[in-house]
Design a protein around this motif. Structure first.
Motif, mmCIF file in Angstrom:
data_model
loop_
_atom_site.group_PDB
_atom_site.id
_atom_site.type_symbol
_atom_site.label_atom_id
_atom_site.label_comp_id
_atom_site.label_asym_id
_atom_site.label_seq_id
_atom_site.Cartn_x
_atom_site.Cartn_y
_atom_site.Cartn_z
ATOM 1 N N ASN A 136 0.832 -1.192 0.000
ATOM 2 C CA ASN A 136 0.000 0.000 0.000
ATOM 3 C C ASN A 136 0.872 1.249 0.000
ATOM 4 N N SER A 137 0.222 2.402 -0.099
ATOM 5 C CA SER A 137 0.977 3.642 -0.278
ATOM 6 C C SER A 137 1.713 4.068 0.977
ATOM 7 N N PHE A 138 1.430 3.421 2.114
ATOM 8 C CA PHE A 138 2.115 3.788 3.350
ATOM 9 C C PHE A 138 3.284 2.878 3.639
ATOM 10 N N GLY A 139 3.633 2.007 2.702
ATOM 11 C CA GLY A 139 4.762 1.123 2.927
ATOM 12 C C GLY A 139 4.362 -0.153 3.621
ATOM 13 N N GLY A 140 3.058 -0.375 3.838
ATOM 14 C CA GLY A 140 2.623 -1.600 4.494
ATOM 15 C C GLY A 140 2.629 -2.765 3.527
ATOM 16 N N ARG A 141 2.866 -3.966 4.048
ATOM 17 C CA ARG A 141 2.889 -5.133 3.191
ATOM 18 C C ARG A 141 1.490 -5.659 2.990
ATOM 19 N N GLU B 262 21.039 8.638 -5.892
ATOM 20 C CA GLU B 262 20.810 9.562 -4.778
ATOM 21 C C GLU B 262 19.328 9.831 -4.596
ATOM 22 N N ILE B 263 18.870 9.712 -3.352
ATOM 23 C CA ILE B 263 17.495 10.017 -2.970
ATOM 24 C C ILE B 263 17.575 11.086 -1.885
ATOM 25 N N SER B 264 16.760 12.120 -1.994
ATOM 26 C CA SER B 264 16.924 13.283 -1.127
ATOM 27 C C SER B 264 16.260 13.143 0.236
ATOM 28 N N ASP B 265 15.331 12.207 0.408
ATOM 29 C CA ASP B 265 14.574 12.176 1.659
ATOM 30 C C ASP B 265 14.138 10.749 1.958
ATOM 31 N N VAL B 266 14.284 10.317 3.216
ATOM 32 C CA VAL B 266 13.864 8.961 3.590
ATOM 33 C C VAL B 266 12.363 8.780 3.427
ATOM 34 N N HIS B 267 11.597 9.869 3.507
ATOM 35 C CA HIS B 267 10.157 9.746 3.320
ATOM 36 C C HIS B 267 9.824 9.251 1.914
ATOM 37 N N ASN B 268 10.709 9.534 0.959
ATOM 38 C CA ASN B 268 10.467 9.133 -0.431
ATOM 39 C C ASN B 268 10.841 7.685 -0.703
ATOM 40 N N LEU B 269 11.485 7.044 0.253
ATOM 41 C CA LEU B 269 11.891 5.655 0.052
ATOM 42 C C LEU B 269 10.781 4.750 0.580
ATOM 43 N N THR B 270 9.746 4.580 -0.235
ATOM 44 C CA THR B 270 8.592 3.770 0.134
ATOM 45 C C THR B 270 8.876 2.292 -0.114
ATOM 46 N N ALA B 271 7.984 1.447 0.366
ATOM 47 C CA ALA B 271 8.148 0.006 0.177
ATOM 48 C C ALA B 271 8.149 -0.358 -1.303
ATOM 49 N N GLU B 272 7.312 0.321 -2.087
ATOM 50 C CA GLU B 272 7.282 0.041 -3.524
ATOM 51 C C GLU B 272 8.614 0.347 -4.177
ATOM 52 N N ARG B 273 9.215 1.490 -3.765
ATOM 53 C CA ARG B 273 10.494 1.876 -4.355
ATOM 54 C C ARG B 273 11.603 0.938 -3.904
ATOM 55 N N ILE B 274 11.539 0.522 -2.630
ATOM 56 C CA ILE B 274 12.530 -0.432 -2.127
ATOM 57 C C ILE B 274 12.463 -1.728 -2.912
ATOM 58 N N GLU B 275 11.250 -2.223 -3.142
ATOM 59 C CA GLU B 275 11.097 -3.473 -3.893
ATOM 60 C C GLU B 275 11.640 -3.318 -5.313
ATOM 61 N N SER B 276 11.359 -2.167 -5.936
ATOM 62 C CA SER B 276 11.853 -1.937 -7.293
ATOM 63 C C SER B 276 13.386 -1.954 -7.331
ATOM 64 N N LEU B 277 14.024 -1.314 -6.340
ATOM 65 C CA LEU B 277 15.484 -1.289 -6.294
ATOM 66 C C LEU B 277 16.056 -2.682 -6.034
ATOM 67 N N ILE B 278 15.399 -3.429 -5.164
ATOM 68 C CA ILE B 278 15.876 -4.782 -4.852
ATOM 69 C C ILE B 278 15.801 -5.669 -6.083
ATOM 70 N N ARG B 279 14.698 -5.589 -6.804
ATOM 71 C CA ARG B 279 14.563 -6.420 -8.015
ATOM 72 C C ARG B 279 15.529 -5.966 -9.111
ATOM 73 N N ARG B 280 15.850 -4.680 -9.102
ATOM 74 C CA ARG B 280 16.754 -4.153 -10.128
ATOM 75 C C ARG B 280 18.189 -4.605 -9.900
ATOM 76 N N PHE B 281 18.618 -4.605 -8.621
ATOM 77 C CA PHE B 281 20.025 -4.912 -8.317
ATOM 78 C C PHE B 281 20.225 -6.260 -7.639
ATOM 79 N N GLY B 282 19.137 -6.979 -7.389
ATOM 80 C CA GLY B 282 19.264 -8.288 -6.779
ATOM 81 C C GLY B 282 19.355 -8.276 -5.271
ATOM 82 N N GLY B 283 19.015 -7.158 -4.639
ATOM 83 C CA GLY B 283 19.022 -7.083 -3.185
ATOM 84 C C GLY B 283 20.179 -6.251 -2.665
#
Length: 600
Positions: A215-220, A530-551
């Motif tokens: 969800n948009s709040f980073g919840g699974r 580079e990401i400017s704010d921890v608030h912008n690092l949502t669960a969706e973005r984390i998952e996208s980065l993990i899948r992009r670089f393998g974790g």
């Protein structure tokens, strides 16, 4: 049992049975609004007039209106006292009669949204304002405007803190309603997690997201989210029988700090051996490493340790690694065996680091190491005043002047640069003491250089802890660097010879991002995001980065210490402070990374 005590002059105490599995609370749980109404409740035989009058007086003394009490007693007779109280609370919750009188905000019972209630039944925003206003009315109805405004200001501040941590605004409001305005932010965070486990917290919103992974709040996803919350409650001691430990640290003494502050081991320690056992939840992937000031307010390190999987912090003073003290605590799941320092070893004394100062150093100045390097330095006015004081003494410096000069030298880390002449450390000298390459911060204004260096890692200390990763990742690492600052973690890995394939750096300061990017372009061949704010690092973005670089192989960082450091006399608010509350983002992001990677 849950105790409910009135704030009225005729304090009456009632013990209400809890549900057993319900979240512990300082107020009784309200009846489900769909529960049978008064007409379906069993009645008892009417008692005498004296007993009824006393009963009515007790309830009125609690703050209920006489009209409401008479209505309930009339409809139900002298039913069981607990039953009548529950009905009064239910009427109060559904708004059938406004609450006036002398009931204080702390004694009034909040509304609780049950799982099977519709969200539209309760307007939390209006209730938060109007409800609190009604509770604060004086007996004459005029109200205490100043008290009300102060209370609302405190509530808004706590709501903002929780929202900044990544929680939805409505969840923050409901947590405050459940726990009361006096509850600390740590207790409110625990309440939100507990409510998620009980099914209350996200009942009004989860249905909108059940078909999506996040969800948009980073919840699974709901099933995973609830399972994770149950684990957190068990881990953090929030049992179902009311035995949870408050997060504000009020129940215990401050976490003891070792003396000397040498951590689990030092490079020169060949004899002492420390063994530690990590909780199962602490194991990676990824490895993680969190840093903050050791001398934090009471309960802070206990709270941070509990959030970070109950890992014992490692407290280290960098004076064992360089010529400047820097007392820090580190929570990590790294191995502690086979550590090795980066070479060459840095100087450990002032004279070794800056030999040119020795010829001017007076015999009555016993300093051999600097105190912790701060974000600001002494003014030219102060150094001139010291010079004049020493010059006026002639060849013999009086004890009073010596004490004054020594106090200022220790406070501001002043060095002797001439006869009777002291000066603050230059930015490049601070870079050297902290383990950064020369001119690392050059190119930005002087005050910003001091600020950035004062908030940075001591590289040699951190590199010693990270050295265990060198043989584990011969082909390089993917790093998530939170609150990166000027790149202390990245410089430490580079000095260890560990290749960084990818670094995702989260840093809000544009100056710091400029420093890190400049160093990266000169020394690295990997990818820097580079990401400017921890608030912008949502669960969706984390998952996208993990899948992009393998974790990620390492999650590293230290959230701001503004509200924790002893030098901050005015805003040393602990983890409730605006900046230091960002610690919860470190935990949120780390927990998301661990969960996503465990499901891959």
């Amino acid at each position: 049992m849950v105790d409910w005590v009135s704030d009225s002059d005729d304090d009456g105490k009632f013990e209400l049975d809890s549900d057993g599995d319900a979240e512990p609370s300082s107020a009784p749980a309200l009846r489900n609004l769909d529960a049978p109404g008064p007409s379906t409740l069993p009645r008892q035989a009417n008692g005498n007039g004296a007993e009824s009058s006393a009963l009515i007086g007790n309830f009125v003394g609690m703050g209920f209106t006489k009209e409401m009490v008479l209505k309930v007693v009339k409809e139900n007779g002298n039913a069981d006292t607990e039953q009548l109280l529950e009905l009064l609370l239910t009427y109060q919750a559904i708004g059938s009669d406004p609450l006036v009188g002398n009931c204080s905000a702390s004694a009034c019972v909040p509304k609780i949204l049950e799982e099977n209630d519709d969200e539209d039944d309760v307007n939390w925003v209006e209730d938060a304002a109007a409800g609190n206003y009604e509770r604060c009315l004086d007996s004459d109805g005029s109200g205490d405007d100043e008290g009300f405004l102060q209370e609302m200001s405190q509530k808004d501040k706590k709501i903002k803190s929780l929202v900044n941590m990544g929680f939805p605004e409505d969840e923050a409001k409901m947590a405050i309603t459940r726990c009361g305005l006096d509850a600390s932010v740590e207790v409110l965070v625990d309440s939100i997690y507990a409510s998620e486990t009980a099914g209350n917290g996200y009942s009004a919103h989860l249905s909108d997201y059940e078909d999506t992974e996040f969800n948009s709040f980073g919840g699974r996803k709901k099933t995973k989210f609830m399972e994770g919350s149950k684990k957190k409650r068990k881990l953090y001691g929030s049992g179902s029988q009311g035995n949870q430990v408050p997060f504000d640290g009020s129940h215990e003494e401050p976490m003891p700090l070792p003396n000397p502050m040498v951590g689990f081991s030092l490079p020169s320690d060949r004899v002492r051996s420390v063994h530690r056992t990590l909780p199962d939840q602490a194991f990676g992937p990824p490895f993680f490493y969190y840093e903050n000031v050791a001398l934090a307010p009471k309960g802070v390190w206990t709270t941070m340790s509990r959030f970070l999987y109950d890992i014992q912090p490692e407290f280290v003073d960098s004076k064992f690694f360089c010529a400047a003290a820097r007392k820090r605590g580190y929570i990590h799941n790294l191995p502690i065996e086979n550590r090795s320092p980066v070479l060459p070893l840095p100087p450990k004394t002032i004279f070794e680091a800056f030999p040119s100062t020795k010829m001017w150093w007076p015999s009555w100045d016993p300093r051999r190491q600097f105190n912790c390097l701060q974000t600001c330095v002494a003014s030219a006015k102060l150094t001139e005043r010291i010079r004049c004081s020493l010059s006026n003494c002639g060849d013999t410096t009086s004890p009073r002047v010596q004490k004054y000069v020594l106090d200022e030298c220790r406070k501001w880390n002043l060095v002797w640069v001439g006869k009777n002449k002291v000066a603050p450390l230059e930015p490049d000298e601070m870079e050297f003491l902290l383990g950064y390459p020369r001119n690392h911060t050059r190119g930005v204004i002087r005050t910003e250089r001091y600020r950035a260096l004062g908030n940075s890692f001591q590289v040699d200390t951190v590199a010693y802890h990270l050295s265990v990763l060198r043989d584990m990742f011969p082909n390089g690492m993917n790093v998530l660097s939170l609150f990166s600052g000027i790149g202390g973690a990245e410089v430490a890995l580079y000095r260890l010879g560990i290749r960084m394939k990818t670094v995702v750096s989260v840093e809000i300061s544009e100056v710091n991002r400029t420093v890190l990017k400049s160093w990266w372009d000169q020394t690295q061949t990997g990818t820097l995001i580079e990401i400017s704010d921890v608030h912008n690092l949502t669960a969706e973005r984390i998952e996208s980065l993990i899948r992009r670089f393998g974790g990620f192989d390492l999650v590293i960082g230290g959230s701001p210490c503004n509200n924790l450091a002893g030098s901050n006399r005015h805003h040393r608010d602990g983890l409730e402070g605006q900046q230091s509350a960002l610690f919860y983002h470190y935990f949120r992001i780390l927990d998301s990374v661990k969960t996503i990677m465990s499901g891959m």
